[in-house]
Design a protein around this motif. Structure first.
Motif, PDB file in Angstrom:
ATOM      1  N   THR A  22       0.885  -1.272  -0.183  1.00 33.82           N
ATOM      2  CA  THR A  22       0.095  -0.049   0.032  1.00 33.82           C
ATOM      3  C   THR A  22       0.837   1.285  -0.135  1.00 33.82           C
ATOM      4  OG1 THR A  22      -1.977   1.041   1.042  1.00 33.82           O
ATOM      5  CG2 THR A  22      -0.306   0.196   2.589  1.00 33.82           C
ATOM      6  N   THR A  23       0.336   2.456   0.078  1.00 35.05           N
ATOM      7  CA  THR A  23       1.091   3.635   0.163  1.00 35.05           C
ATOM      8  C   THR A  23       1.536   4.032   1.530  1.00 35.05           C
ATOM      9  OG1 THR A  23      -0.781   5.154   0.412  1.00 35.05           O
ATOM     10  CG2 THR A  23      -0.121   4.568  -1.690  1.00 35.05           C
ATOM     11  N   GLU A  24       2.457   4.910   1.841  1.00 37.41           N
ATOM     12  CA  GLU A  24       2.873   5.308   2.890  1.00 37.41           C
ATOM     13  C   GLU A  24       1.779   6.152   3.323  1.00 37.41           C
ATOM     14  OE1 GLU A  24       6.777   7.111   3.156  1.00 37.41           O
ATOM     15  OE2 GLU A  24       7.250   6.362   1.383  1.00 37.41           O
ATOM     16  N   ASN A  25       1.034   7.020   2.811  1.00 38.46           N
ATOM     17  CA  ASN A  25      -0.302   7.650   2.856  1.00 38.46           C
ATOM     18  C   ASN A  25      -1.280   6.747   3.905  1.00 38.46           C
ATOM     19  OD1 ASN A  25      -1.484  10.449   3.495  1.00 38.46           O
ATOM     20  ND2 ASN A  25      -2.877   9.538   1.896  1.00 38.46           N
ATOM     21  N   ALA A  26      -1.390   5.848   3.217  1.00 37.08           N
ATOM     22  CA  ALA A  26      -2.450   4.931   3.990  1.00 37.08           C
ATOM     23  C   ALA A  26      -1.886   4.296   5.218  1.00 37.08           C
ATOM     24  CB  ALA A  26      -2.566   3.490   2.950  1.00 37.08           C
ATOM     25  N   VAL A  27      -0.600   4.047   5.377  1.00 41.71           N
ATOM     26  CA  VAL A  27      -0.110   3.600   6.739  1.00 41.71           C
ATOM     27  C   VAL A  27      -0.254   4.986   7.645  1.00 41.71           C
ATOM     28  CG1 VAL A  27       1.926   3.089   8.009  1.00 41.71           C
ATOM     29  CG2 VAL A  27       1.437   2.063   5.969  1.00 41.71           C
ATOM     30  N   HIS A  28      -0.074   5.850   7.267  1.00 42.33           N
ATOM     31  CA  HIS A  28      -0.016   7.196   8.198  1.00 42.33           C
ATOM     32  C   HIS A  28      -1.587   7.483   8.643  1.00 42.33           C
ATOM     33  CE1 HIS A  28       3.778   9.254   7.653  1.00 42.33           C
ATOM     34  NE2 HIS A  28       3.625   9.127   6.476  1.00 42.33           N
ATOM     35  N   ILE A  29      -2.674   7.122   7.549  1.00 39.90           N
ATOM     36  CA  ILE A  29      -4.225   7.178   8.008  1.00 39.90           C
ATOM     37  C   ILE A  29      -4.382   6.161   9.005  1.00 39.90           C
ATOM     38  CG2 ILE A  29      -6.538   6.800   7.091  1.00 39.90           C
ATOM     39  CD1 ILE A  29      -5.397   8.130   4.460  1.00 39.90           C
ATOM     40  N   LEU A  30      -4.033   4.788   8.758  1.00 38.89           N
ATOM     41  CA  LEU A  30      -4.172   3.750   9.671  1.00 38.89           C
ATOM     42  C   LEU A  30      -3.568   4.177  11.219  1.00 38.89           C
ATOM     43  CD1 LEU A  30      -2.969   0.719   7.703  1.00 38.89           C
ATOM     44  CD2 LEU A  30      -5.332   1.149   8.741  1.00 38.89           C
ATOM     45  N   ARG A  31      -2.456   4.476  11.059  1.00 36.91           N
ATOM     46  CA  ARG A  31      -1.933   5.092  12.694  1.00 36.91           C
ATOM     47  C   ARG A  31      -2.867   6.140  13.138  1.00 36.91           C
ATOM     48  NH1 ARG A  31       2.396   5.492  15.887  1.00 36.91           N
ATOM     49  NH2 ARG A  31       3.064   7.561  16.385  1.00 36.91           N
ATOM     50  N   HIS A  32      -3.129   7.012  12.438  1.00 34.03           N
ATOM     51  CA  HIS A  32      -3.844   8.417  12.762  1.00 34.03           C
ATOM     52  C   HIS A  32      -5.141   7.720  13.436  1.00 34.03           C
ATOM     53  CE1 HIS A  32      -5.510  12.575  13.177  1.00 34.03           C
ATOM     54  NE2 HIS A  32      -6.453  11.996  12.427  1.00 34.03           N
ATOM     55  N   ARG A  33      -5.757   6.942  12.840  1.00 31.81           N
ATOM     56  CA  ARG A  33      -7.034   6.417  13.091  1.00 31.81           C
ATOM     57  C   ARG A  33      -6.911   5.362  14.181  1.00 31.81           C
ATOM     58  NH1 ARG A  33     -10.271   6.011   7.334  1.00 31.81           N
ATOM     59  NH2 ARG A  33     -10.124   8.276   7.028  1.00 31.81           N
ATOM     60  N   GLY A  34      -5.742   5.002  14.712  1.00 34.31           N
ATOM     61  CA  GLY A  34      -5.376   3.794  15.660  1.00 34.31           C
ATOM     62  C   GLY A  34      -5.944   2.598  15.290  1.00 34.31           C
ATOM     63  N   ARG A  35      -5.774   2.396  13.925  1.00 30.75           N
ATOM     64  CA  ARG A  35      -6.239   1.092  13.426  1.00 30.75           C
ATOM     65  C   ARG A  35      -5.165   0.308  12.766  1.00 30.75           C
ATOM     66  NH1 ARG A  35     -10.885   1.598   9.069  1.00 30.75           N
ATOM     67  NH2 ARG A  35     -11.299  -0.692   9.798  1.00 30.75           N
ATOM     68  N   GLY A  36      -3.841   0.821  12.775  1.00 30.00           N
ATOM     69  CA  GLY A  36      -2.602  -0.044  12.561  1.00 30.00           C
ATOM     70  C   GLY A  36      -1.866  -0.499  13.548  1.00 30.00           C
ATOM     71  N   PRO A  37      -0.751  -1.105  13.234  1.00 27.36           N
ATOM     72  CA  PRO A  37       0.275  -1.583  14.252  1.00 27.36           C
ATOM     73  C   PRO A  37       0.535  -0.638  14.956  1.00 27.36           C
ATOM     74  CG  PRO A  37       1.384  -1.763  12.062  1.00 27.36           C
ATOM     75  CD  PRO A  37      -0.156  -1.258  11.793  1.00 27.36           C
ATOM     76  N   LYS A  38       0.963  -0.850  16.334  1.00 28.77           N
ATOM     77  CA  LYS A  38       1.597   0.081  17.262  1.00 28.77           C
ATOM     78  C   LYS A  38       3.193   0.428  16.867  1.00 28.77           C
ATOM     79  CE  LYS A  38       2.175   0.799  22.275  1.00 28.77           C
ATOM     80  NZ  LYS A  38       2.151   0.522  23.483  1.00 28.77           N
ATOM     81  N   GLY A  39       3.285   1.827  16.760  1.00 27.87           N
ATOM     82  CA  GLY A  39       4.412   2.333  16.471  1.00 27.87           C
ATOM     83  C   GLY A  39       4.938   3.194  17.212  1.00 27.87           C
ATOM     84  N   PHE A  40       6.207   3.868  17.312  1.00 25.91           N
ATOM     85  CA  PHE A  40       6.740   4.928  18.061  1.00 25.91           C
ATOM     86  C   PHE A  40       7.536   5.932  17.198  1.00 25.91           C
ATOM     87  CE2 PHE A  40       9.823   1.572  18.079  1.00 25.91           C
ATOM     88  CZ  PHE A  40      11.007   2.244  17.734  1.00 25.91           C
ATOM     89  N   ARG A  41       7.692   7.416  17.601  1.00 26.34           N
ATOM     90  CA  ARG A  41       8.140   8.136  16.998  1.00 26.34           C
ATOM     91  C   ARG A  41       9.817   8.262  17.504  1.00 26.34           C
ATOM     92  NH1 ARG A  41       6.717  11.594  14.098  1.00 26.34           N
ATOM     93  NH2 ARG A  41       4.778  12.200  13.612  1.00 26.34           N
TER      94      ARG A  41
END
Length: 82
Positions: A22-41
Motif C-alpha cells: 500500500t502507500t505510505e499515506n495509507a499507513v499514516h491514516i491507519l496510525r492516525h485512526r488507531g487502526r494500524g500496528p503500534k508504532g513509536f516516534r
C-alpha cells in the motif's frame, strides 16, 4: 519483499507500506485512526517493531470474517458462496 525488510527488527513507514503493498499515506491514516500496528516516534520518523506488525497482521486476519470463511472452505476443498 526485500531481504532488508524481512530481516529487520524495526520497520519504517515506507517499509511497512511496502510490506502491506500500500502507500505510505495509507499507513499514516491507519496510525492516525488507531487502526494500524503500534508504532513509536524516533525523531521525525515513526518506527514499528516487527513483532508488533506481525501480531497486528494476525489479529487483523483473525477479525476478517470473510477471510476466515474462505480459508476454512479452502482447507476443506469446497467452494464457499457468500
Amino acid at each position: 519483499m526485500s531481504d532488508r525488510i524481512a530481516d529487520s527488527t524495526f520497520l519504517s513507514t515506507k517499509d511497512l507500506a511496502e510490506l502491506l503493498k500500500t502507500t505510505e499515506n495509507a499507513v499514516h491514516i491507519l496510525r492516525h485512526r488507531g487502526r494500524g500496528p503500534k508504532g513509536f516516534r524516533r525523531g521525525r520518523n515513526v518506527l514499528y517493531r516487527r513483532e508488533a506488525v506481525d501480531a497486528w497482521l494476525r489479529a487483523t486476519e483473525a477479525g476478517d470474517r470473510l477471510g476466515r470463511t474462505t480459508a476454512q472452505a479452502n482447507q476443506l476443498g469446497t467452494k464457499q458462496v457468500v
